[in-house]
Design a protein around this motif. Structure first.
Motif, PDB file in Angstrom:
ATOM      1  N   UNK A   1       2.633   1.030  -6.047  1.00 43.54           N
ATOM      2  CA  UNK A   1       1.307   0.466  -5.827  1.00 43.54           C
ATOM      3  C   UNK A   1       1.357  -0.870  -5.119  1.00 43.54           C
ATOM      4  N   UNK A   2       2.229  -1.750  -5.594  1.00 38.95           N
ATOM      5  CA  UNK A   2       2.322  -3.089  -4.995  1.00 38.95           C
ATOM      6  C   UNK A   2       2.844  -3.004  -3.567  1.00 38.95           C
ATOM      7  N   UNK A   3       3.937  -2.301  -3.370  1.00 36.94           N
ATOM      8  CA  UNK A   3       4.499  -2.242  -2.015  1.00 36.94           C
ATOM      9  C   UNK A   3       3.627  -1.419  -1.078  1.00 36.94           C
ATOM     10  N   UNK A   4       3.111  -0.303  -1.561  1.00 36.11           N
ATOM     11  CA  UNK A   4       2.275   0.533  -0.707  1.00 36.11           C
ATOM     12  C   UNK A   4       0.999  -0.162  -0.286  1.00 36.11           C
ATOM     13  N   UNK A   5       0.308  -0.768  -1.222  1.00 37.33           N
ATOM     14  CA  UNK A   5      -0.947  -1.443  -0.882  1.00 37.33           C
ATOM     15  C   UNK A   5      -0.688  -2.679  -0.035  1.00 37.33           C
ATOM     16  N   UNK A   6       0.355  -3.430  -0.360  1.00 37.64           N
ATOM     17  CA  UNK A   6       0.671  -4.626   0.421  1.00 37.64           C
ATOM     18  C   UNK A   6       1.034  -4.236   1.844  1.00 37.64           C
ATOM     19  N   UNK A   7       1.921  -3.267   2.000  1.00 38.86           N
ATOM     20  CA  UNK A   7       2.306  -2.826   3.335  1.00 38.86           C
ATOM     21  C   UNK A   7       1.104  -2.307   4.109  1.00 38.86           C
ATOM     22  N   UNK A   8       0.288  -1.491   3.456  1.00 39.99           N
ATOM     23  CA  UNK A   8      -0.871  -0.911   4.152  1.00 39.99           C
ATOM     24  C   UNK A   8      -1.824  -1.995   4.634  1.00 39.99           C
ATOM     25  N   UNK A   9      -2.127  -2.953   3.766  1.00 39.08           N
ATOM     26  CA  UNK A   9      -3.063  -4.000   4.138  1.00 39.08           C
ATOM     27  C   UNK A   9      -2.486  -4.912   5.225  1.00 39.08           C
TER      28      UNK A   9
ATOM     29  N   UNK B   1      -2.886  10.086 -17.816  1.00 41.33           N
ATOM     30  CA  UNK B   1      -2.243   8.823 -18.152  1.00 41.33           C
ATOM     31  C   UNK B   1      -0.765   8.940 -17.795  1.00 41.33           C
ATOM     32  N   UNK B   2      -0.219   7.885 -17.218  1.00 38.31           N
ATOM     33  CA  UNK B   2       1.196   7.900 -16.844  1.00 38.31           C
ATOM     34  C   UNK B   2       2.087   7.890 -18.076  1.00 38.31           C
ATOM     35  N   UNK B   3       3.231   8.523 -17.938  1.00 35.56           N
ATOM     36  CA  UNK B   3       4.241   8.379 -18.986  1.00 35.56           C
ATOM     37  C   UNK B   3       4.784   6.965 -18.892  1.00 35.56           C
ATOM     38  N   UNK B   4       5.167   6.424 -20.019  1.00 37.17           N
ATOM     39  CA  UNK B   4       5.666   5.044 -20.052  1.00 37.17           C
ATOM     40  C   UNK B   4       6.829   4.856 -19.083  1.00 37.17           C
ATOM     41  N   UNK B   5       7.679   5.846 -18.954  1.00 36.81           N
ATOM     42  CA  UNK B   5       8.842   5.723 -18.068  1.00 36.81           C
ATOM     43  C   UNK B   5       8.447   5.687 -16.593  1.00 36.81           C
ATOM     44  N   UNK B   6       7.257   6.177 -16.259  1.00 38.59           N
ATOM     45  CA  UNK B   6       6.802   6.186 -14.867  1.00 38.59           C
ATOM     46  C   UNK B   6       6.084   4.906 -14.452  1.00 38.59           C
ATOM     47  N   UNK B   7       5.679   4.083 -15.414  1.00 33.65           N
ATOM     48  CA  UNK B   7       4.864   2.903 -15.108  1.00 33.65           C
ATOM     49  C   UNK B   7       5.569   1.929 -14.162  1.00 33.65           C
ATOM     50  N   UNK B   8       6.827   1.531 -14.403  1.00 37.80           N
ATOM     51  CA  UNK B   8       7.449   0.572 -13.469  1.00 37.80           C
ATOM     52  C   UNK B   8       7.529   1.101 -12.038  1.00 37.80           C
ATOM     53  N   UNK B   9       7.906   2.368 -11.897  1.00 36.14           N
ATOM     54  CA  UNK B   9       8.031   2.942 -10.558  1.00 36.14           C
ATOM     55  C   UNK B   9       6.665   3.017  -9.874  1.00 36.14           C
ATOM     56  N   UNK B  10       5.640   3.442 -10.590  1.00 35.33           N
ATOM     57  CA  UNK B  10       4.310   3.535  -9.992  1.00 35.33           C
ATOM     58  C   UNK B  10       3.754   2.151  -9.660  1.00 35.33           C
TER      59      UNK B  10
END
Length: 103
Positions: free
Chosen positions: A92-100, A79-88
């Motif tokens: 996720x959004x930019x990586x998946x959007x760019x990849x697609x 499980x992610x640490x709460x502090x890591x959630x915004x960065x991840x």
């Protein structure tokens, strides 16, 4: 991995996480990954003749979810640490959007 202060693993822990005693164990999974990844491009070209790019992207994401779900249910994904959630989430959004979009 307990690691050192700051959450970083020690050198000993990092080396223990890499299976250097059995290098032959990494070749088959890497080969399978390369085969699947490389075959995705011709498969997408063929699929584009009958499906829209959005449909293919949705199908690829659905397959990824099905592939990862057993590991999540088995507790093998931390499980992610709460502090890591915004960065991840941003990754996720930019990586998946760019990849697609760039595929």
């Amino acid at each position: 991995m307990a690691g050192r202060p700051g959450g970083r693993p020690s050198e000993q822990e990092r080396r223990a996480a890499i299976d250097t005693d059995h290098p032959g164990r990494t070749a088959p999974p890497l080969g399978l990954t390369a085969l699947l990844w490389g075959s995705a491009f011709p498969a997408i070209s063929l699929a584009l003749t009958g499906y829209s790019p959005g449909s293919i992207a949705l199908l690829r994401l659905a397959v990824a979810v099905l592939a990862v779900t057993p590991a999540v249910l088995a507790g093998r994904v931390r499980v992610l640490r709460r502090s890591d959630v915004p960065r991840m989430a941003l990754f996720g959004v930019t990586g998946m959007t760019d990849y697609q979009l760039l595929l």
